[in-house]
Every structure is written in structure tokens, then in C-alpha cells.
Design a protein around this motif. Structure first.
Motif, PDB file in Angstrom:
ATOM      1  N   UNK A 269       0.759  -1.232  -0.033  1.00 19.99           N
ATOM      2  CA  UNK A 269       0.015   0.078  -0.058  1.00 19.99           C
ATOM      3  C   UNK A 269       0.808   1.282   0.066  1.00 19.99           C
ATOM      4  N   UNK A 270       2.096   1.127   0.554  1.00 22.93           N
ATOM      5  CA  UNK A 270       2.792   2.395   0.734  1.00 22.93           C
ATOM      6  C   UNK A 270       3.335   2.634  -0.739  1.00 22.93           C
ATOM      7  N   UNK A 271       3.972   1.461  -1.242  1.00 22.60           N
ATOM      8  CA  UNK A 271       4.495   1.642  -2.523  1.00 22.60           C
ATOM      9  C   UNK A 271       3.622   1.808  -3.687  1.00 22.60           C
ATOM     10  N   UNK A 272       2.349   1.462  -3.716  1.00 22.32           N
ATOM     11  CA  UNK A 272       1.535   1.675  -4.694  1.00 22.32           C
ATOM     12  C   UNK A 272      -0.082   2.042  -4.122  1.00 22.32           C
ATOM     13  N   UNK A 273      -0.166   3.210  -3.806  1.00 25.17           N
ATOM     14  CA  UNK A 273      -1.244   3.947  -3.088  1.00 25.17           C
ATOM     15  C   UNK A 273      -2.320   3.957  -4.016  1.00 25.17           C
ATOM     16  N   UNK A 274      -2.363   3.959  -5.219  1.00 19.00           N
ATOM     17  CA  UNK A 274      -3.468   3.651  -6.039  1.00 19.00           C
ATOM     18  C   UNK A 274      -4.142   2.187  -6.239  1.00 19.00           C
ATOM     19  N   UNK A 275      -3.367   1.500  -5.786  1.00 15.51           N
ATOM     20  CA  UNK A 275      -3.834  -0.043  -5.753  1.00 15.51           C
ATOM     21  C   UNK A 275      -4.848  -0.496  -4.749  1.00 15.51           C
ATOM     22  N   UNK A 276      -5.510  -1.602  -5.000  1.00 16.80           N
ATOM     23  CA  UNK A 276      -6.564  -2.069  -3.901  1.00 16.80           C
ATOM     24  C   UNK A 276      -5.606  -3.421  -3.479  1.00 16.80           C
ATOM     25  N   UNK A 277      -5.278  -3.234  -2.127  1.00 11.94           N
ATOM     26  CA  UNK A 277      -4.356  -4.528  -1.625  1.00 11.94           C
ATOM     27  C   UNK A 277      -5.182  -5.179  -0.504  1.00 11.94           C
TER      28      UNK A 277
END
Length: 201
Positions: free
Chosen positions: A79-87
Motif C-alpha cells: 500500500x505504501x509503494x502503490x497507493x492507487x492499488x487495492x491491496x
């Protein structure tokens, strides 16, 4: 508590049980909550650290899966590295899921969804899967787990699994290739651990 009870703890930790830990994730120093009854409650375990150090950056968007999330170091890093993704942080341990939700809220990581396996919609396909899988549940249970989730890789997606060499990483690599019919490479080896990468072209 036996050695494997952390996989199945049913109750969230009480305030008295929760403890605070400072860890370095995705280039940041984070204060997180852990508790007895989850995997590696006292520190960031070596296998997960190897995975986070050795795997290339996750996709910037899409659905990303942390399989067997524990208190959440992989999910938080994604989530920190890909804030636009849904984790998706997935675990059978309700205590672990509660801790992931607390840690995500503490750091305002709104892209993390911490759920049990059956709560992930069947139509979700993952751009990436990162996992320190629960090898010690036994070969049959591990194989069932991996065959449930790895086929859900999206086209062009990659799964990265960290496994101890002495816990059968090389035989697991061969089994995965046969069972999935997909290429499985050893993409890193560090401190007694292998990173196995499954790619769906």
C-alpha cells in the motif's frame, strides 16, 4: 499455545495484549501493532524481510494480494509503494486481520482490505501476489492454498513467494511449475531463503 496456533486465532487481541513495534517498510519507519497469537509478533521475520528487499516494485494499480498477511508487513509495504492499488490482506486468523486493519488505519492506508479468504469476490484477479506462505501447515494444506490463489493471477501478473531453502523451496518450485503449467523461476536467494516467481503471460 502450540507452534501453529497463530494461523487460526479466532479472537482479536485485547488492548492489554497488543504491543507496539517499530519496523522499516518501503523506506519508512512505521510504528505498528502486533500481539501474541500472530506470526512473528515480536519482529519483522527474516523471510518477509528478504521478500520485501528482493522483489521489484509492485504494479502501481490494480488488485494486489498479500496471502497469509499476519499483522501486515507485506500489505502495508504494498500500500505504501502503490497507493492507487487495492491491496487484499488475506488470512484465516481473525486476530491478524484486526491488527492489519488497525495498522492500515494508523497510517491512513485506505487501499488495504483485510479479509478472510472467503470474503474475496470470486471475480477478482490479481496483478501481483506477494506471500510468505505458511509452509508449516503441511504440504497438503499448502498445496491447496497455493492452487486456490495462484491461478487467480491476472494476465501479465506475477506472484512472488519466499520460502526457506531448508523448508523445501526447490521441491516447491518444481511442484508449482507442474501443477500450474506456468513458468516458476528462482529470482532471488538470500540468507537461506529463496524467492520463487510465478508469471502469467
Amino acid at each position: 499455545m502450540t507452534g501453529h496456533d497463530h494461523y487460526f486465532t479466532a479472537q482479536p487481541a485485547s488492548a492489554d495484549e497488543r504491543r507496539t513495534l517499530t519496523v522499516d517498510l518501503a523506506g519508512r519507519s512505521l510504528e505498528v501493532e502486533t500481539a501474541p497469537g500472530v506470526f512473528s509478533a515480536a519482529h519483522l521475520d527474516h523471510a518477509t524481510a528478504v521478500l520485501l528487499d528482493e522483489v521489484p516494485a509492485p504494479p502501481a494499480a490494480g488488485d494486489l494480494l498479500d496471502l497469509g498477511c499476519g499483522w501486515g508487513p507485506i500489505a502495508l509495504s504494498l500500500a505504501l509503494r502503490s497507493p492507487a492499488a487495492r491491496v487484499w490482506a488475506v488470512d484465516v486468523n481473525e486476530r491478524a486481520l484486526d491488527l492489519v486493519r488497525r495498522n492500515a488505519a494508523r497510517h491512513e492506508l485506505v487501499g488495504i482490505t483485510a479479509v478472510s479468504p472467503d470474503e474475496v469476490p470470486d471475480d477478482v484477479r490479481f496483478a501481483a501476489i506477494w506471500s510468505n506462505p505458511p509452509i508449516r501447515v503441511g504440504k497438503e494444506a499448502l498445496h491447496e492454498l497455493l492452487l486456490r490463489w495462484l491461478p487467480r493471477l491476472a494476465e501479465g501478473g506475477e506472484a512472488h513467494l519466499v520460502v526457506g531453502k531448508n523448508l523445501g523451496a526447490d521441491s516447491l518450485q518444481r511442484w508449482l511449475a507442474d501443477a500450474l503449467g506456468l513458468p516458476v523461476e528462482r529470482t532471488a536467494s538470500s540468507k537461506g531463503f529463496r524467492v520463487l516467481t510465478v508469471r502469467r503471460s
